[in-house]
Design a protein around this motif. Structure first.
Motif, PDB file in Angstrom:
ATOM      1  N   GLU A   2       0.832  -1.206   0.000  1.00  0.00           N
ATOM      2  CA  GLU A   2       0.000   0.000   0.000  1.00  0.00           C
ATOM      3  C   GLU A   2       0.868   1.257   0.000  1.00  0.00           C
ATOM      4  OE1 GLU A   2      -4.166   1.482   0.482  1.00  0.00           O
ATOM      5  OE2 GLU A   2      -3.240  -0.408  -0.155  1.00  0.00           O
ATOM      6  N   ILE A   3       1.911   1.242   0.805  1.00  0.00           N
ATOM      7  CA  ILE A   3       2.784   2.411   0.924  1.00  0.00           C
ATOM      8  C   ILE A   3       3.571   2.637  -0.359  1.00  0.00           C
ATOM      9  CG2 ILE A   3       4.874   3.253   2.083  1.00  0.00           C
ATOM     10  CD1 ILE A   3       3.688   2.009   4.681  1.00  0.00           C
ATOM     11  N   PHE A   4       4.152   1.582  -0.920  1.00  0.00           N
ATOM     12  CA  PHE A   4       4.954   1.767  -2.124  1.00  0.00           C
ATOM     13  C   PHE A   4       4.106   2.134  -3.336  1.00  0.00           C
ATOM     14  CE2 PHE A   4       8.412  -0.282   0.259  1.00  0.00           C
ATOM     15  CZ  PHE A   4       9.427   0.603  -0.069  1.00  0.00           C
ATOM     16  N   LYS A   5       2.875   1.660  -3.398  1.00  0.00           N
ATOM     17  CA  LYS A   5       1.980   2.105  -4.470  1.00  0.00           C
ATOM     18  C   LYS A   5       1.752   3.606  -4.368  1.00  0.00           C
ATOM     19  CE  LYS A   5      -0.636  -2.057  -5.669  1.00  0.00           C
ATOM     20  NZ  LYS A   5      -1.979  -2.711  -5.677  1.00  0.00           N
ATOM     21  N   ALA A   6       1.559   4.099  -3.147  1.00  0.00           N
ATOM     22  CA  ALA A   6       1.375   5.533  -2.949  1.00  0.00           C
ATOM     23  C   ALA A   6       2.632   6.311  -3.335  1.00  0.00           C
ATOM     24  CB  ALA A   6       1.015   5.817  -1.491  1.00  0.00           C
ATOM     25  N   LEU A   7       3.782   5.667  -3.261  1.00  0.00           N
ATOM     26  CA  LEU A   7       5.046   6.295  -3.628  1.00  0.00           C
ATOM     27  C   LEU A   7       5.377   6.122  -5.110  1.00  0.00           C
ATOM     28  CD1 LEU A   7       7.243   5.300  -0.541  1.00  0.00           C
ATOM     29  CD2 LEU A   7       6.357   7.580  -1.090  1.00  0.00           C
ATOM     30  N   GLY A   8       4.494   5.434  -5.844  1.00  0.00           N
ATOM     31  CA  GLY A   8       4.701   5.267  -7.278  1.00  0.00           C
ATOM     32  C   GLY A   8       5.443   4.014  -7.669  1.00  0.00           C
ATOM     33  N   VAL A   9       5.518   3.049  -6.754  1.00  0.00           N
ATOM     34  CA  VAL A   9       6.177   1.767  -7.041  1.00  0.00           C
ATOM     35  C   VAL A   9       5.112   0.683  -6.949  1.00  0.00           C
ATOM     36  CG1 VAL A   9       8.055   0.209  -6.423  1.00  0.00           C
ATOM     37  CG2 VAL A   9       8.294   2.676  -6.002  1.00  0.00           C
ATOM     38  N   GLU A  10       4.800   0.045  -8.052  1.00  0.00           N
ATOM     39  CA  GLU A  10       3.608  -0.784  -8.151  1.00  0.00           C
ATOM     40  C   GLU A  10       3.758  -2.211  -7.628  1.00  0.00           C
ATOM     41  OE1 GLU A  10       0.462   0.060  -9.096  1.00  0.00           O
ATOM     42  OE2 GLU A  10       1.233   2.111  -9.052  1.00  0.00           O
ATOM     43  N   GLU A  11       4.964  -2.752  -7.598  1.00  0.00           N
ATOM     44  CA  GLU A  11       5.103  -4.194  -7.361  1.00  0.00           C
ATOM     45  C   GLU A  11       6.118  -4.495  -6.258  1.00  0.00           C
ATOM     46  OE1 GLU A  11       6.386  -8.265  -9.826  1.00  0.00           O
ATOM     47  OE2 GLU A  11       6.371  -6.317 -10.842  1.00  0.00           O
ATOM     48  N   LEU A  12       5.803  -5.491  -5.440  1.00  0.00           N
ATOM     49  CA  LEU A  12       6.782  -6.056  -4.504  1.00  0.00           C
ATOM     50  C   LEU A  12       7.349  -7.330  -5.114  1.00  0.00           C
ATOM     51  CD1 LEU A  12       5.009  -5.880  -0.992  1.00  0.00           C
ATOM     52  CD2 LEU A  12       6.246  -4.078  -2.208  1.00  0.00           C
ATOM     53  N   LYS A  13       8.672  -7.425  -5.202  1.00  0.00           N
ATOM     54  CA  LYS A  13       9.316  -8.658  -5.663  1.00  0.00           C
ATOM     55  C   LYS A  13       9.934  -9.345  -4.448  1.00  0.00           C
ATOM     56  CE  LYS A  13      10.138  -8.212 -10.555  1.00  0.00           C
ATOM     57  NZ  LYS A  13      11.119  -8.429 -11.646  1.00  0.00           N
ATOM     58  N   PRO A  14       9.402 -10.504  -4.052  1.00  0.00           N
ATOM     59  CA  PRO A  14       9.831 -11.115  -2.792  1.00  0.00           C
ATOM     60  C   PRO A  14      11.076 -11.993  -2.902  1.00  0.00           C
ATOM     61  CG  PRO A  14       8.002 -12.347  -3.719  1.00  0.00           C
ATOM     62  CD  PRO A  14       8.247 -11.207  -4.647  1.00  0.00           C
TER      63      PRO A  14
END
Length: 300
Positions: A83-95
Motif C-alpha cells: 500500500e505504501i509503495f503504491k502511494a510512492l509510485g512503485v507498483e510491485e513487490l518482488k519477494p
C-alpha cells in the motif's frame, strides 16, 4: 501456518536473546553509494524504484507477518508495504525468502531493498540498519478455553485467580508473568505456540500467554479456545509495546523518510489500518501510539 517456527527469533524476547540477524557483512556498509546490484542509495533510491517499477522485499515465511501463500506474498508487512509503495509510485513487490538470521545481512549486501517481515525494533538492530517508525505494537493476550471459565483478563487477574499460565521457552512473556507476581510454580514452559494451545485444550494450563497477534492467528486452527482482549504488561513500571517496522539499508534515509510519510497516513487512520490488516489478526490494539518513536526505541 499456526506453528510460528521463527517466533523465538522475532524480538519478542529479552534484550539478550533478541539479536537474530545482526551480523555485519564485511564491507557492506563501507560504500553506501552503490548496492550489490549496482543501484544508487540515498536520494536516488526511490527514483530508481519508480523507474524499474518494483521494490525487492525480503520475508522470512512467518505468518501472520510475511509469508507466501501459493504464489502470493501475504501478511501484515507485505500488505502494508504494498500500500505504501503504491502511494510512492512503485507498483510491485518482488519477494525474496530469507532465513530470519540472514535478513539484515542480506539487506546490507544489497540483495533486496526492504525487509518486510514484521521485525522488532531493537537498539542492536538499529546499529546495523534503518527502521521505519513503528508499524505495529504487540500487546500481550491470554489464550483460554472457550467461555473463559476462570474469567481472566490480564496478568493481575491471572495472579488473583491463582491459575497456571503457559509461556514459550526463552520468550519474554515468562518475565512478564513473573513481573506480575505469578509464582514460578504456576508458570509452565512450552516449546512452541501449538504446544500452548494443546495444553489449554487439554487442561494442563489455564491460560497461554503470548502476543495477541500470534494468539488470534493460532486460535483460527484451534477450536475450543478463545483469546482475551490484548493488554500491555509492565516491567519495572514500564509498558511493554514490542513494536516492529520495515527495515532499510543504511544510506537510504531518504527512502525510509518517504516510506514514513505514507506510513503515518495509515497509522493515523485506525479504520484504514484495521481494514488493511484485520485479515492477519491486527486490530486497533496493534496501532502504535503517536508518541512511540523509533529514535527512542533505538536508544533502548
Amino acid at each position: 501456518m499456526a506453528d510460528f517456527p521463527n517466533l523465538s527469533r522475532r524480538g519478542f524476547l529479552s534484550r539478550s536473546t533478541a539479536v537474530g540477524g545482526l551480523l555485519v557483512v564485511p564491507g557492506a556498509l563501507a560504500a553506501c553509494s552503490k548496492t550489490a546490484s549496482g543501484g544508487t542509495d540515498g536520494a536516488g533510491a526511490l527514483d530508481k524504484l519508480r523507474k524499474q517499477g518494483f521494490v525487492r522485499v525480503a520475508y522470512a515465511n512467518e505468518a501472520p507477518y510475511g509469508y507466501l501463500e501459493g504464489k502470493e506474498l501475504k501478511g501484515e508487512a507485505p500488505t502494508l508495504h504494498r500500500e505504501i509503495f503504491k502511494a510512492l509510485g512503485v507498483e510491485e513487490l518482488k519477494p525474496t525468502l530469507s532465513e530470519w538470521d540472514g535478513l539484515i545481512p542480506g539487506l546490507q549486501a544489497g540483495k533486496y531493498d526492504v525487509v518486510s517481515a514484521g521485525m522488532a525494533i531493537t537498539p542492536e538492530r538499529c546499529a546495523n540498519a534503518l527502521f521505519s517508525e513503528p508499524e505495529f505494537i504487540s500487546p500481550t493476550a491470554l489464550m483460554v478455553k472457550k467461555g473463559n471459565p476462570k474469567k481472566v483478563t490480564d496478568l493481575p487477574s491471572a495472579k488473583a485467580a491463582g491459575i497456571t499460565v503457559g509461556v514459550m521457552s526463552g520468550a519474554v512473556e515468562g518475565s512478564y508473568a513473573e513481573g506480575a507476581g505469578i509464582s514460578k510454580e504456576k508458570i509452565k514452559t512450552l516449546q512452541k505456540p501449538q504446544d500452548g494451545a494443546d495444553a489449554v485444550k487439554g487442561g494442563r494450563i489455564d491460560a497461554f500467554l503470548l502476543t495477541g497477534i500470534s494468539l488470534r492467528w493460532l486460535a483460527k486452527t484451534n477450536p475450543g479456545t478463545e483469546v482475551t482482549e490484548a493488554f500491555l504488561p509492565e516491567l519495572d513500571g514500564k509498558k511493554q509495546y514490542s513494536p516492529g517496522g520495515a527495515v532499510f539499508r543504511k544510506g537510504n534515509e531518504d527512502l525510509r523518510d518517504s516510506f514514513n510519510r505514507e506510513l503515518k497516513k495509515i497509522v493515523s487512520d485506525s479504520s484504514r489500518y484495521v481494514e488493511l490488516l484485520q485479515e492477519y489478526g491486527f486490530g486497533a490494539t496493534e496501532l502504535p501510539p503517536a508518541t512511540l518513536r523509533t529514535a527512542d526505541l533505538c536508544k533502548g
